[in-house]
Design a protein around this motif. Structure first.
Motif, PDB file in Angstrom:
ATOM      1  N   LEU A  54       0.710  -0.822   0.022  1.00 29.55           N
ATOM      2  CA  LEU A  54       0.281  -0.009   0.025  1.00 29.55           C
ATOM      3  C   LEU A  54       0.746   1.368  -0.020  1.00 29.55           C
ATOM      4  N   GLY A  55       0.684   2.149  -1.208  1.00 30.75           N
ATOM      5  CA  GLY A  55       1.224   3.292  -1.042  1.00 30.75           C
ATOM      6  C   GLY A  55       0.985   4.454  -0.160  1.00 30.75           C
ATOM      7  N   GLY A  56       2.199   5.635   0.040  1.00 28.75           N
ATOM      8  CA  GLY A  56       1.638   6.273   1.394  1.00 28.75           C
ATOM      9  C   GLY A  56       2.631   7.782   0.063  1.00 28.75           C
ATOM     10  N   ASN A  57       1.950   8.711   1.010  1.00 30.05           N
ATOM     11  CA  ASN A  57       2.592  10.292   0.792  1.00 30.05           C
ATOM     12  C   ASN A  57       1.794  10.708  -0.614  1.00 30.05           C
ATOM     13  N   GLY A  58       1.478  10.213  -1.098  1.00 27.40           N
ATOM     14  CA  GLY A  58       0.924  10.830  -2.426  1.00 27.40           C
ATOM     15  C   GLY A  58       0.667   9.191  -3.403  1.00 27.40           C
ATOM     16  N   ASN A  59       1.493   8.587  -3.191  1.00 27.94           N
ATOM     17  CA  ASN A  59       1.421   6.849  -3.757  1.00 27.94           C
ATOM     18  C   ASN A  59       0.631   6.191  -3.948  1.00 27.94           C
ATOM     19  N   ARG A  60       0.744   6.170  -4.976  1.00 23.34           N
ATOM     20  CA  ARG A  60      -1.215   5.559  -5.762  1.00 23.34           C
ATOM     21  C   ARG A  60      -1.159   3.835  -5.034  1.00 23.34           C
ATOM     22  N   THR A  61       0.019   3.118  -5.401  1.00 22.05           N
ATOM     23  CA  THR A  61      -0.114   1.773  -5.177  1.00 22.05           C
ATOM     24  C   THR A  61      -0.990   1.174  -4.375  1.00 22.05           C
ATOM     25  N   ASP A  62      -1.616   0.130  -4.804  1.00 20.76           N
ATOM     26  CA  ASP A  62      -2.359  -0.798  -4.271  1.00 20.76           C
ATOM     27  C   ASP A  62      -2.880  -2.198  -4.268  1.00 20.76           C
ATOM     28  N   LEU A  63      -1.900  -3.053  -4.113  1.00 19.85           N
ATOM     29  CA  LEU A  63      -1.698  -3.997  -4.466  1.00 19.85           C
ATOM     30  C   LEU A  63      -1.604  -5.219  -3.984  1.00 19.85           C
ATOM     31  N   ARG A  64      -1.860  -6.024  -4.313  1.00 19.85           N
ATOM     32  CA  ARG A  64      -1.948  -7.688  -3.889  1.00 19.85           C
ATOM     33  C   ARG A  64      -1.411  -8.380  -4.733  1.00 19.85           C
ATOM     34  N   VAL A  65       0.282  -9.445  -3.940  1.00 24.62           N
ATOM     35  CA  VAL A  65       1.062 -10.166  -4.468  1.00 24.62           C
ATOM     36  C   VAL A  65       1.213 -11.953  -4.047  1.00 24.62           C
ATOM     37  N   GLN A  66       0.290 -12.705  -4.961  1.00 25.95           N
ATOM     38  CA  GLN A  66      -0.322 -13.578  -5.119  1.00 25.95           C
ATOM     39  C   GLN A  66       1.208 -14.811  -4.581  1.00 25.95           C
ATOM     40  N   ILE A  67       1.818 -15.256  -3.220  1.00 23.96           N
ATOM     41  CA  ILE A  67       2.200 -16.482  -3.407  1.00 23.96           C
ATOM     42  C   ILE A  67       2.588 -17.541  -3.803  1.00 23.96           C
ATOM     43  N   HIS A  68       3.539 -18.232  -3.687  1.00 26.04           N
ATOM     44  CA  HIS A  68       3.526 -19.803  -4.408  1.00 26.04           C
ATOM     45  C   HIS A  68       3.350 -20.236  -2.748  1.00 26.04           C
ATOM     46  N   GLU A  69       2.797 -21.441  -2.842  1.00 21.52           N
ATOM     47  CA  GLU A  69       2.183 -22.230  -1.888  1.00 21.52           C
ATOM     48  C   GLU A  69       3.418 -23.017  -1.575  1.00 21.52           C
ATOM     49  N   LEU A  70       3.877 -23.168  -0.510  1.00 23.10           N
ATOM     50  CA  LEU A  70       5.096 -24.509  -0.342  1.00 23.10           C
ATOM     51  C   LEU A  70       4.659 -25.648   0.368  1.00 23.10           C
ATOM     52  N   LYS A  71       4.528 -26.542  -0.132  1.00 23.87           N
ATOM     53  CA  LYS A  71       4.299 -28.392  -0.060  1.00 23.87           C
ATOM     54  C   LYS A  71       5.093 -28.256   0.913  1.00 23.87           C
ATOM     55  N   ASP A  72       6.330 -28.195   1.455  1.00 25.01           N
ATOM     56  CA  ASP A  72       6.603 -28.798   2.782  1.00 25.01           C
ATOM     57  C   ASP A  72       7.657 -27.560   3.147  1.00 25.01           C
ATOM     58  N   PRO A  73       6.660 -27.086   4.096  1.00 24.33           N
ATOM     59  CA  PRO A  73       7.744 -25.466   4.516  1.00 24.33           C
ATOM     60  C   PRO A  73       8.683 -25.855   5.490  1.00 24.33           C
ATOM     61  N   THR A 113      -3.200 -12.278  -7.916  1.00 23.04           N
ATOM     62  CA  THR A 113      -2.537 -10.831  -8.493  1.00 23.04           C
ATOM     63  C   THR A 113      -3.331  -9.679  -8.962  1.00 23.04           C
ATOM     64  N   ASN A 114      -3.418  -8.720  -8.360  1.00 23.52           N
ATOM     65  CA  ASN A 114      -3.960  -7.806  -8.578  1.00 23.52           C
ATOM     66  C   ASN A 114      -3.889  -6.198  -8.050  1.00 23.52           C
ATOM     67  N   GLY A 115      -3.626  -5.074  -8.730  1.00 25.75           N
ATOM     68  CA  GLY A 115      -4.572  -4.164  -8.679  1.00 25.75           C
ATOM     69  C   GLY A 115      -3.373  -2.847  -8.645  1.00 25.75           C
ATOM     70  N   VAL A 116      -3.031  -1.803  -8.887  1.00 21.69           N
ATOM     71  CA  VAL A 116      -2.253  -0.695  -8.986  1.00 21.69           C
ATOM     72  C   VAL A 116      -0.519  -1.168  -8.392  1.00 21.69           C
ATOM     73  N   LEU A 117      -0.308  -0.537  -9.955  1.00 22.58           N
ATOM     74  CA  LEU A 117       1.225  -0.225  -8.804  1.00 22.58           C
ATOM     75  C   LEU A 117       1.307   1.451  -9.143  1.00 22.58           C
ATOM     76  N   HIS A 118       2.463   2.075  -8.822  1.00 21.75           N
ATOM     77  CA  HIS A 118       2.341   2.882  -8.846  1.00 21.75           C
ATOM     78  C   HIS A 118       3.923   4.122  -8.530  1.00 21.75           C
ATOM     79  N   VAL A 119       4.761   5.123  -9.062  1.00 24.31           N
ATOM     80  CA  VAL A 119       5.461   5.433  -8.581  1.00 24.31           C
ATOM     81  C   VAL A 119       5.484   7.340  -9.237  1.00 24.31           C
ATOM     82  N   SER A 120       5.939   7.632  -8.681  1.00 24.09           N
ATOM     83  CA  SER A 120       5.625   9.500  -9.096  1.00 24.09           C
ATOM     84  C   SER A 120       7.148   9.206  -9.854  1.00 24.09           C
ATOM     85  N   LYS A 121       8.114   9.033  -9.658  1.00 21.79           N
ATOM     86  CA  LYS A 121       9.113   9.070 -10.745  1.00 21.79           C
ATOM     87  C   LYS A 121      10.135   7.989 -10.792  1.00 21.79           C
ATOM     88  N   VAL A 122      10.318   7.444 -11.961  1.00 22.23           N
ATOM     89  CA  VAL A 122      11.478   6.534 -12.349  1.00 22.23           C
ATOM     90  C   VAL A 122      12.587   6.437 -13.712  1.00 22.23           C
TER      91      VAL A 122
END
Length: 678
Positions: free
Chosen positions: A445-464, A493-502
């Motif tokens: 989740l972004g802050g200070n004007g950054n609009r990022t709100d992104l959910r990234v799905q993680i690989h499920e482990l069979k044997d942690p 994996t859904n949502g918005v990635l935002h960066v002010s300058k890159v």
């Protein structure tokens, strides 16, 4: 025979200086082309006589500037190399063709220093062939001119494209290596022997390195070469089977490269060091691969990134693929000994925001599709001879003097960053991985004007107990230390990635925003231009590389707060290369995963757990249809810490484990990373 062709071509072009075309509108263009060829011939004579380097460094600098002055600064605005100017003078029908020809002729600067007389012959004869048509007719048929260019690039594909492949794998192609190893690096005149444009950046870099103690140079080279070696060790690849290492760097860094060559020799590796491409057969848009000096005009490079559009069709690409296949087959043994690239990147130049021009050559939709298919098929061929599961790489970066008045101080700081204690990072990053491995997804989740709100799905482990989804990256292939990364699950994996300058691939983006739907890019925009269409085209060309969409190939959390604070201290945040910037916050790579072409190689973290999150639902298609699995691109986009509200792991039971809050690490065991902020 080559010399005879050369003499005949130069004699004919010299006559052009005093002749007029049927339509006098074109006379100035061909007179300038003739003057350029005469200048190349003059340089060739001085090189052959041995008088070129007998002059003092000021004279050599003047000669170097003369070779590039037509595209430097404001001169480019009224240069025929500028498509806008050429089209303004000649209209589009002829302007694009003549600007293309002008650009290809400029490659002769490299060829004359490398003493590739055959290349000069070929380019000079093309100029004569085009000129003859304007001499015979006031307005020759543009289609016939394009045919002339088409057969030129087709006929000589097995010269230029084949030679390029050989340069990449054959250490006997040693123009740059010989120059580095046999020059007195205290005498900076050696820089002018490369034939590249030499600016204050290259001179001052070489001068600064010359003032450093030898042990500092040795330490810089050792970090670089040891990172390369460890890339093989950590992935279980056998370096002893290899004999060739590819060195990529920017001029000025020869002291470190020379020591690195000596280090690589102890590993049984010989270097290949080839020039960044200067012709239409081997260039890939405006990207630089190989060694190069200063870029005389970034706008010039950008304007000509799609020049293949003048002739590209299915028949040409099939011929080029055949050249690729035949050349690799002919050099099968050499290709099998190629170990991979070792790159020294430079950073610190003013970010470049290109002008979008209507007059440039553009690829049609059909040509874009053909080009993407070509890149995919070419990668398949290359991987047959240089297996992805047997090669590795390393990358390190240093600043150029243009970075600011405190260049020397910044340079020393980057040396420190590149040699940080990896054991500290290994321990802290393991704490992050232990938390991340519990997750179903990560919420950014972004802050200070950054609009990022992104959910990234993680690989499920069979044997942690034996498996992990994240790699603990501690400065082997990617120097400096400081990230944990994974190949995300695309579905979910859904949502918005935002960066002010890159700053990506030497291009600046403002307010870059990318929307993901099930891990694939669904929409994108930025604020570089007034028109949304131009913004989308800019991103599509340079981030998506003309693909309709790309997957999220990597999600990572950068932990190098030392680098982040240094960037803030010196005000160089936007000048940092992605190699360091990706360690300065969470980053997201669009394109292929970090494990492309080597997904089946078992990789382990220092704690002994196997990294199992190497594939996604796109890359796994290699088992059915390899052409659908890879995109031949990988672009990292970093959100700086100050633009972060929260990064949290959400477990499969719904529990939230917060890793960062308001730009600071809050997970127990990671507190040491906040010390740099204090």
């Amino acid at each position: 025979m080559i010399e005879e062709r050369y003499e005949l071509a130069v004699e004919r072009i010299e006559e052009m200086k005093n002749e007029e075309t049927k339509d006098t509108l074109f006379a100035d263009y061909f007179h300038k082309m003739a003057d350029f060829v005469m200048m190349i011939d003059e340089v060739r004579t001085k090189l052959l006589e041995g008088s070129f380097l007998k002059r003092d460094i000021e004279e050599l600098a003047g000669e170097n500037r003369r070779l590039y002055e037509d595209i430097l600064g404001e001169a480019y605005e009224t240069s025929y190399a500028n498509p806008s100017y050429a089209v303004q003078v000649f209209e589009e029908e002829y302007g694009q063709i003549l600007s293309f020809l002008y650009t290809e002729l400029r490659g002769c600067i490299a060829y004359v220093f490398e003493q590739r007389t055959e290349y000069l012959d070929i380019l000079f004869e093309l100029l004569i062939a085009i000129y003859n048509q304007f001499e015979e007719e006031a307005r020759p048929d543009a289609a016939r001119l394009k045919d002339c260019i088409y057969w030129f690039v087709s006929d000589y594909c097995d010269v230029f494209a084949a030679d390029r492949i050989r340069e990449q794998i054959d250490p006997s192609e040693s123009f740059a290596t010989d120059l580095i190893m046999n020059s007195s690096l205290d005498d900076l005149r050696y820089l002018y022997r490369f034939g590249e444009y030499i600016s204050e950046n290259e001179l001052r870099t070489a001068r600064h390195l010359g003032q450093l103690p030898p042990e500092t140079i040795f330490r810089m080279a050792d970090v670089y070469t040891e990172g390369y070696r460890m890339g093989f060790v950590n992935t279980g690849k056998d370096l002893s089977k290899k004999e060739v290492v590819e060195i990529r760097y920017v001029l000025g860094f020869e002291r470190v490269v020379k020591k690195a060559i000596e280090n690589f020799a102890k590993m049984g590796l010989k270097p290949v060091i080839f020039r960044s491409p200067v012709n239409v057969w081997t260039k890939r848009q405006n990207l630089k691969t190989g060694y190069y000096g200063a870029i005389a005009s970034k706008q010039f490079e950008y304007d000509h990134r799609n020049d293949q559009g003048l002739f590209l069709d299915k028949k040409f690409l099939e011929r080029r693929l055949e050249v690729v296949r035949t050349t690799y087959e002919h050099h099968r043994e050499l290709a099998g000994k190629y170990a991979g690239p070792a790159c020294i990147e430079m950073f610190g130049e003013e970010p470049f925001a290109p002008e979008q021009k209507e007059a440039v050559i553009r690829l049609t939709k059909k040509q874009e599709e053909l080009q993407l298919k070509f890149q995919s098929r070419q990668s398949e061929i290359v991987n047959q001879y240089i297996r992805g599961d047997e090669r590795s790489f390393t990358i390190i970066a240093y600043p150029v003097p243009e970075i600011g008045e405190r260049y020397e101080e910044i340079f020393d700081e980057i040396i420190r960053i590149n040699t940080l204690d990896v054991k500290v990072y290994e321990r802290v990053q393991q704490a992050l991985i232990d938390a991340l491995d519990q997750g179903e997804y990560v919420h950014i989740l972004g802050g200070n004007g950054n609009r990022t709100d992104l959910r990234v799905q993680i690989h499920e482990l069979k044997d942690p107990g034996k498996e992990t989804a994240f790699e603990n990256c501690v400065a082997d292939v990617n120097i400096p230390a400081g990230e944990v990364f994974t190949s995300p699950v695309l579905e979910g994996t859904n949502g918005v990635l935002h960066v002010s300058k890159v700053y990506l691939h030497e291009l600046q983006y403002r307010d870059l925003e990318i929307t993901f739907a099930n891990g694939m890019i669904a929409d994108y925009n930025c604020g570089n231009f007034d028109r949304e269409l131009e913004n989308k085209e800019y991103i599509r060309d340079n981030i998506l590389h003309k693909h309709a969409t790309l997957p999220l190939g990597e999600f990572a959390i950068g932990t190098n707060t030392t680098a982040y604070v240094a960037a803030k201290k010196y005000g160089i945040e936007e000048k940092m290369p992605i190699l360091i910037a990706e360690k300065m916050g969470p980053h997201f790579a669009v394109g292929d995963t970090c494990y492309s072409w080597s997904e089946d190689v078992k990789v382990y973290n220092p704690d002994g757990k196997e990294i199992v999150a190497k594939d996604n639902s796109v890359s796994i298609l290699r088992r059915e249809d390899i052409s659908k699995a890879y995109y031949q691109c990988h672009t990292d986009i970093t959100i700086p810490y100050e633009e972060l509200k929260k990064i949290a792991v959400v477990t499969r039971t719904g529990e939230e484990i917060i890793l960062l809050a308001d730009g600071r690490f809050v997970l127990p065991g990671t507190d040491i990373l906040n010390e740099a902020f204090e």
